[in-house]
Design an enzyme around this catalytic site. Structure first.
Site, mmCIF file in Angstrom:
data_model
loop_
_atom_site.group_PDB
_atom_site.id
_atom_site.type_symbol
_atom_site.label_atom_id
_atom_site.label_comp_id
_atom_site.label_asym_id
_atom_site.label_seq_id
_atom_site.Cartn_x
_atom_site.Cartn_y
_atom_site.Cartn_z
ATOM 1 N N SER A 1 -12.526 8.325 -39.794
ATOM 2 C CA SER A 1 -12.657 9.296 -38.721
ATOM 3 C C SER A 1 -13.782 10.261 -39.062
ATOM 4 O O SER A 1 -14.118 10.471 -40.241
ATOM 5 C CB SER A 1 -11.355 10.088 -38.545
ATOM 6 O OG SER A 1 -11.529 11.196 -37.674
ATOM 7 N N TYR B 1 -4.357 15.183 -42.718
ATOM 8 C CA TYR B 1 -5.036 14.152 -41.923
ATOM 9 C C TYR B 1 -6.520 14.091 -42.276
ATOM 10 O O TYR B 1 -7.065 13.015 -42.538
ATOM 11 C CB TYR B 1 -4.872 14.433 -40.434
ATOM 12 C CG TYR B 1 -5.649 13.449 -39.583
ATOM 13 C CD1 TYR B 1 -5.192 12.156 -39.390
ATOM 14 C CD2 TYR B 1 -6.867 13.804 -38.992
ATOM 15 C CE1 TYR B 1 -5.904 11.229 -38.636
ATOM 16 C CE2 TYR B 1 -7.592 12.905 -38.230
ATOM 17 C CZ TYR B 1 -7.110 11.621 -38.065
ATOM 18 O OH TYR B 1 -7.829 10.706 -37.334
#
Length: 242
Positions: free
Chosen positions: A136, A149
């Site tokens: 990501s 995360y």
């Protein structure tokens, strides 16, 4: 053999980018192995694909069972040319609820590593293959609202780097591609800026893998943001991401 079908495994194929990847690969003629926790959903997707589909219920947090399930799936398929590791979770968790932090690390770090190693071992045995790790843009920026995360995606990106450096010394044609999406229209989107559909993301991910790219942003414009974050002073980052 020249007429042997190409085969791909998608881990995290029950929705979002993973489902779009499975559909894109099948449209390109790949036989597809579908992995996720929701077997019924995988069966429905597999029944809708134009090529042969294989289904494996797989929970990446149960690492031993997941690795065994991966190898069983590949054995049923005969071989695998591409493995896409897309399973992941993400939470806003400013309160640092332990259960959410634990789930994030077990899925995005431990589970990812378990199946990345399994995929590389499989490629070593068969002599070729490509691992595609879905990271990501979050890998480039810490965030006070979702610390685990963002950290887990930094791990995915750096682990893929390490695997890529390792496989270049193998006596086998093995490659590793790191994908860092920005905002994609899924449950983990996180924002609306330059939001793209899962289908657009899948098109670009498959194209990067088939071209043998080492790294790709999805969509490409996000490379500008990654560069800007890299040059920002820490004082500015603290104001932006706290």
């Amino acid at each position: 053999m020249a007429d042997e079908p190409r085969r791909a495994v998608v881990v995290g194929a029950s929705s979002g980018i993973g489902e779009a990847l499975a559909r894109r690969l099948a449209a390109d003629g790949y036989e597809v192995g579908l992995c996720a926790r929701r077997r019924d959903r995988l069966v429905d997707i597999g029944d809708d694909l134009p090529t042969k589909a294989y289904v494996a219920k797989l929970d990446v947090t149960d690492t031993e069972d997941a690795r065994e399930g991966f190898f069983d799936l590949v054995e049923a398929m005969g071989r695998v040319d591409l493995v896409f590791l897309n399973a992941g979770v993400g939470y806003e968790n400013r309160s640092l609820d332990w259960e959410r932090e634990r789930q994030t690390v077990e899925t995005n770090v431990v589970g990812f590593t378990a199946l990345a190693v399994a995929a590389i071992r499989q490629f070593e045995r068969q002599g070729d293959g490509r691992l595609v790790g879905i990271s990501s843009l979050a890998a480039h920026m810490p965030d006070g609202n979702a610390a685990s995360y963002h950290a887990s995606k930094a791990y995915v990106s750096r682990y893929c780097d390490g695997l890529r450096y390792r496989v270049q010394h193998l006596d086998a044609d093995v490659g590793v591609t790191t994908i860092e999406p920005g905002f994609v229209d899924t449950d983990l989107a996180g924002g609306d800026l330059w939001l793209c559909s899962p289908e657009t993301a899948a098109d670009q991910i498959v194209a990067a893998a088939r071209r043998g790219k080492r790294h790709a942003y999805v969509t490409k414009r996000w490379r500008v943001v990654a560069w800007l974050v890299a040059v920002l002073p820490d004082l500015v980052k603290r104001r932006l991401f706290s």
